[in-house]
Each structure stands twice: as structure tokens, then as C-alpha cells.
Design a protein around this motif. Sequence first.
Motif, PDB file in Angstrom:
ATOM      1  N   GLU A 198       1.329  -1.439  -0.074  1.00  0.00           N
ATOM      2  CA  GLU A 198       0.154   0.238  -0.467  1.00  0.00           C
ATOM      3  C   GLU A 198       0.934   1.326   0.134  1.00  0.00           C
ATOM      4  O   GLU A 198       0.608   2.284  -0.781  1.00  0.00           O
ATOM      5  N   ARG A 236      -1.374  -1.941 -10.729  1.00  0.00           N
ATOM      6  CA  ARG A 236      -2.335  -2.205  -9.691  1.00  0.00           C
ATOM      7  C   ARG A 236      -2.981  -2.989  -9.442  1.00  0.00           C
ATOM      8  O   ARG A 236      -3.186  -4.193 -10.406  1.00  0.00           O
ATOM      9  N   ARG A 237      -3.129  -3.806  -8.799  1.00  0.00           N
ATOM     10  CA  ARG A 237      -4.309  -5.079  -7.256  1.00  0.00           C
ATOM     11  C   ARG A 237      -5.670  -4.537  -7.535  1.00  0.00           C
ATOM     12  O   ARG A 237      -5.670  -3.646  -6.114  1.00  0.00           O
ATOM     13  N   ILE A 238      -6.179  -4.369  -8.018  1.00  0.00           N
ATOM     14  CA  ILE A 238      -7.712  -4.453  -8.793  1.00  0.00           C
ATOM     15  C   ILE A 238      -8.503  -4.856  -7.974  1.00  0.00           C
ATOM     16  O   ILE A 238      -8.354  -6.524  -8.413  1.00  0.00           O
ATOM     17  N   HIS A 239      -9.575  -4.466  -7.089  1.00  0.00           N
ATOM     18  CA  HIS A 239     -10.755  -5.788  -6.579  1.00  0.00           C
ATOM     19  C   HIS A 239     -11.580  -4.722  -6.309  1.00  0.00           C
ATOM     20  O   HIS A 239     -12.262  -3.937  -5.655  1.00  0.00           O
ATOM     21  N   ALA A 272      -9.780 -10.820  -7.594  1.00  0.00           N
ATOM     22  CA  ALA A 272      -8.666  -9.561  -8.150  1.00  0.00           C
ATOM     23  C   ALA A 272      -8.184  -9.846  -9.079  1.00  0.00           C
ATOM     24  O   ALA A 272      -8.114 -10.743 -10.024  1.00  0.00           O
ATOM     25  N   HIS A 278      -8.655  -1.943  -3.987  1.00  0.00           N
ATOM     26  CA  HIS A 278      -9.397  -3.032  -3.465  1.00  0.00           C
ATOM     27  C   HIS A 278     -10.429  -2.829  -2.622  1.00  0.00           C
ATOM     28  O   HIS A 278     -10.402  -3.051  -1.038  1.00  0.00           O
ATOM     29  N   TYR A 302      -3.524   0.635  -3.819  1.00  0.00           N
ATOM     30  CA  TYR A 302      -2.937  -1.246  -4.015  1.00  0.00           C
ATOM     31  C   TYR A 302      -2.200  -1.561  -4.665  1.00  0.00           C
ATOM     32  O   TYR A 302      -2.564  -1.943  -5.920  1.00  0.00           O
ATOM     33  N   HIS A 350      -7.477 -13.132   1.291  1.00  0.00           N
ATOM     34  CA  HIS A 350      -7.701 -11.797   1.107  1.00  0.00           C
ATOM     35  C   HIS A 350      -6.341 -11.292   0.649  1.00  0.00           C
ATOM     36  O   HIS A 350      -6.266 -10.162   0.787  1.00  0.00           O
ATOM     37  N   ASP A 398      -2.406 -10.140   0.833  1.00  0.00           N
ATOM     38  CA  ASP A 398      -1.048 -10.001  -0.562  1.00  0.00           C
ATOM     39  C   ASP A 398      -0.992 -11.455  -0.603  1.00  0.00           C
ATOM     40  O   ASP A 398      -0.747 -12.062  -1.449  1.00  0.00           O
TER      41      ASP A 398
END
Length: 758
Positions: free
Chosen positions: A485, A500-503, A561, A570, A578, A749, A751
Motif C-alpha cells: 500500500e 495496480r492490484r484491483i478488486h 482481483a 481493493h 494498492y 484476501h 497479499d
Amino acid sequence: MDRESWEASLLAVVAAAEYRPVKPRVLAKKLGIAAEEIDDFKRLVKRLIKHGKLSWGAKHLVRLPSAAEATSGTDSPSPTAGKKKHSGPTVTGTFRRAQGGFGFVRPTTAKPADGRDHDIYIAAEHTLDAASGDVVLVRPLKAASRNGRFPGTRGAIIEVLERQTRQFVGTYFEAGGNAYVQVDGTLFKDAVYVGDPGAKSARADDKVVFEMVRFPTAAQQGEGVISEVLGPRGQPGIDTLSVIREFDLPEEFAPDALEAARLEADKFDESIPPGRTDMTGEVVITIDPVDARDFDDAISLVRMENGHWLLGVHIADVSHFVRPGTALDREAWQRATSVYLPDRVIPMIPEIISNGLASLQPDRRRYTKTAMIEFTADGARVSVDLHSAVIRSRRRFTYEEVDEYLADREAWHSKVAPEVHALLGRMHELAMMLRGRRMRRGALELTMQEIKIDLDQEGRVAGAHRVVNTVSHQIIEEFMLAANEAVAGRLKEEEVSFLRRIHAAPSDMKVRALNDFVTGLGFETEGLTSRFELQKLLGDVAGQPEQYAVNYAVLRSLQRAEYSPEEDGHYALASDCYCHFTSPIRRYPDLTVHRLVNTLTAGRKPKSDHTELVVLGQHCSDRERRAESAERELVKLKLLAYMSTRIGEEMDAVITGVEAFGLFAQGIEIPAEGLIHISSLGDDMYQHDKATHSLNGRRSGNQYRLGDRVRVKVAVVDIDRRELDFKLVRDFGRPTRGKEHRPERQSKHGDKPKRTKR
């Protein structure tokens, strides 16, 4: 560049070994085409495609044509090209075939949150020769012809635009003087003809790999050619090879990549070069699984004079060894992730780097990308500084050792140096503080049964054990989340486009369905439209008989994700910004973030192309899903082989799926999932209630719901079809809610689940 050289330069770029399919606009940028000339360049691309020199790939990406496309001299299939060749409205989507021969097409325009309500039903006679996973062109049929069992939109496939694969795995046999292969699973109902008996020296019951020459249809038999014989069916290791071939997983690295790794090893001398911050004097440790071979993260932590915390998250600097445009980078990009199979790991980069040069081994100088994150005394992030650094880990801890330390700190004074003992105490204090803050902002944590299968020396299942998310795991998880983050926030401040890591949040439709389900179970909610309402629900059901039913339902309501440069947050982590930074040894997106950090620490402004990142994000997300699917499939195969030795035995299970044709249940001690077919429920006539995920008896009022515990008997095991049938022995019923023992709560969830690294 003058226009006369466009064609030659374009073909040279696409034909290069390191080329990755991209859109025409990205190619134009690579070739230095001026903005005002891009339309002309696109017309050139289309002309070369028409003449068979180039081809459209998935999502309109430009690639080299296949042999068939190159000789045809016509447009290769693409969503846009297909629409031009067929009159009337059409829909492009991905086909999946059911056991009965019919299937469904998921439109490319459908969103993950849409569920299956937008899928198009394709009757068996309208499927052409499409196989599951193929991209197809569909003509919707009139509503008057809708099927009563599938009341949604119906359609007919009019063209297969893109094959997911032509390579399949199955069991070889001979009949009537001919050779056939029965494809594993239920993808194809009938065996495929593969020519003369004995091809490639295949013998009956061998597992073989073959290329499909002619896909089967309702009117004609499929035909293929054997390309490889894996070995006798059931022999140890053949199941792993079958899954590797089925999912087209990479195995050996290319010779030039291995040679490049050896050269990196030859020139690495553990020196501290100019431009790197010397942190070898810091107290740094690693915490990993007991059987880990590579160590990609390390931690330091001090209290500052002002009472603040200074957390150092030190991540293996893979970018030092794997540079853009090299053979190592090509291999890492193609793989995009390490694949963790039950009996082996297929690494993203050669082990000479992943387990050696880059691994943060104790008492060795190692290069890192380091995030030094300052927090207030109560855990609020103040700042982050990024460094290209050198560290020396003081000690390697296992999770079990840290849990022992936390249980009896005094006993550990004689086992570790005083500064290391004090560091562990500080780490626990800050991690629990960060965890509390994360929960207060709405992060979700699901309680799920997580079982790891145990294998014997031949790779067969010997048993299973439950994986418990202990405090030691939580300490590392919180620090990894904090680093991811913090780095994402820094890149955003620098106005850099990055992966990015998106959710995304669940759709309104999914939330309503979830709310209806839990209300039907007797839990009062306020609509579940926020994370905090979901948090409260998960807390309310913890330790209750309905715990697993609700946790499964919440999991199914959430989207997947993925990787993308889009500025989305996220949802499950309750994070607005994130990314993945902490595992470049096993994830390519982390490596791209490290390269941006390289530029920042060198005092330059990073440059990145949004369009290229979109394509890269899709590629990495696809590779991640492939790896997960392969791992699940091999676990399933090994469990089926194990269950085949336990026919007739009884076991406790949890209902994991409810369909009109029956119940799916997963064993609690051994996590094999099987079907309890509705025809075996002979005590009543059962109706499926989709809203409550239940089967309801018409006369008795008996009900089976998602998450219910049942007692089952192993009835039938078909390893080749990958099917397990259970027979219901009894229902445990639903005891009155009360203050029962609450099991360990597991984060699904976080990382970085600490995978076993072999």
C-alpha cells in the motif's frame, strides 16, 4: 521513419522472439509513428492482415498468423472481422460446453459481477465444433424458440474465432483396428480418432498428448495426431505431467535464459556498489515456512526518538538480475508467475537466481528494494522512503519458531541475540496495531477450511492437514500489505501509471442475492451494501452452525482481483490504492513495480505507457488464473486417486455447491469434492431454490443448504473423467445457535500467502 519502411519495420518487430502481442496503437508508438499518421498505420496493419502477413489475436492484438492463416490470404478471425462477414446482429464471447453437448457463451461485454445471467444458451445442434474456452461468434435466436430449462437468451454459433488450445491430454486405446484417445475430463463426450495403432509407440492405457486436427461436432467424429506419450496411466508423476501439458505450463527454461542466469551468477560478488544504500548494519530477519527454499522478504523495525515506528520491508531485488529486453525478462514475462503444484514448483525465473542470487539468505549480503515506512505511535502511516539497498539477514525464522517465541518469550532469551529477541517483540506489537486499524477501516476476512494435502515420496496422497493462520503468519501478512500500500501510494504521488492490484466491489445484484440468502438463514442485515455490514455479518456467524454457509456465500459474491493500471481500489482490503511489490521472485507485476522504483531511487521520473500496462495486466491476470486452475486440477486428480482406494468409506463433509441436479460436498479431513446426485436422495422429491442455495423436500420439508455439514459415503470414483460421487448417509441437522468454540479465522484476501517453496 519514412512510410516506405513501415511495412518492413512492422514485420520485423512482430517476428522478433521477444515480441508480445499488442494493439496497433502500441506498435505505432514503438515504431515512432507520428500521431497524425496513426490512422494510415492502422490501415497498413489491416492490409497486412488481409494478405495473411499478420493476424488478429485475442482482444484485437496483432500477432503473426498461423500456418493456415498465412496461406489463406484472407482476414484471420477477429471480433470485428467476423461481424463484417455475417449479416444480422452477432455477439462475440467465450464458449463452455456442458456434458450434455449443449453449452453457454459468455459475452465479452459481460462484467465479472454480472454472474451467469447474461450467458447465451447454445443447443447441441448449434455448437459447430467449438470446444470449451474457444472465442466464438454467436447469432442470437428468436425469443419464441427459447428452451424451458434455460429461459435466457438462446443462440447459434456461426464461427469459431479463436481456439483456446489444440493440445489435449487423454487415455490411449485401440478398437476395431483403429487408435483412439478418450480426452481427460468431460470436455469431449466421445473418443477422438488418432490414426493407426501404435503411433509414437503408444500402448493401451497410456496417457498421451495429441493435437486436434478436426474438432468433433454433433455430426462428425474428432480427429487428432499424437504428439507425445507421457507414460502408463496411474504411474507416479504421470498425473503431474498430464496437468502440465493440459494447461500448457512451461517447464525447462530456454537455453539463452539459463546461460544469462549463469552469467549473472559469475559476476555477482556481494559487494556494495555505488548507488545502493548500505543497510547491512541493520537488525534484519526473515520469517518463512519451514520448507522454504527462497526468501524474498525480510523485516527490520525500530522505535524512533519521537515515539514513531520505522518499519523496513526489504524485498529481493530481482530487477537487478532480470533487466528489460533480456532473455531472462522474456521468460519471466511469458510465465508471469510461478506455479505451485502439490509435488513441484515451476518457477518464474531460473532457480540459480530465485533460490540463490536474489534469495535473502542469512549472513549473506543481498540486494533489495527496500521500503522504509514511518508510522505514528498508534500505527498511522506518515511517510515512505524507497531505496535500492544491501542487507544482511541476521536469522532465518520459521513460522513455528515465531509462534513458540510468542507463547514463551522468556525461553527464547537464550536462543537468539538480544537485539533479535527485541525485534520480534516490536514486530508483534506493530503488526497487531496495523491489523486492528485495517479491520476498523472495513477489511474483510473470511473463515474457510484450508487443507494442505500430504504426499508420499512417489507423489501420492498420504493424508492431509489443516493450515492454521497463526499470529506469526499475520505479522508477515500485515507488513507485506503495508509495504504494498505504501509503495502504491508513493507511485500515485509521483503521478506514475503502474500495475495496480484491483478488486472491484460486488455488484448490486450479487449483494441483493447474498442479502436474501443470509436473511433466509435468519440473520438480520441492513442490506450488506458496505464493507462494515459484511464485516458485522461475518462476525455474527463466527462459531455458528451457519458459519461456513455464509462465508462460502460471501466469497461467491465477491469479484476476482486482477492487475490493471486503472485507478480502482481493493475492496476486500479496504484500500484505495494498492499494488504488488513484495514477491518479484514469483510474480511479474511486482517486477514491473520494482523497475519503477529503480527509476525513482535514481532521481528520475518514471515513464510508463497506460495502454501497454492494460495489455500486461490482462496477460498477468490470465497467467495467474491458469496457474490457479492447474494447481486445483492436480490437487483434484491426486485426491481422486486417493479416494479410489477408499470406496465405501464414510466421511464428514460440507456442502459447497447446490445445483438443480444435486449437491456438491467437500470432505472435511480430506478436501475431495464430490457430487451427491439428486437421484440418490430417495427419501423425497427435491426442488432447487437458487436464491437460498438449497434443495428443499416437497413432502418432508427437509432442506440441504450451502455450508451444511453432512455424512457421506464414497460411492464412485472416475479418475479419467475427474468425477467423484458421494452417497448421503445422514444430515447433521442445524443445532440452535449458541456460543460455540470459534475456529481460527483465515484471511483469503491477504497479499502474500506463504506458499511452500520447493
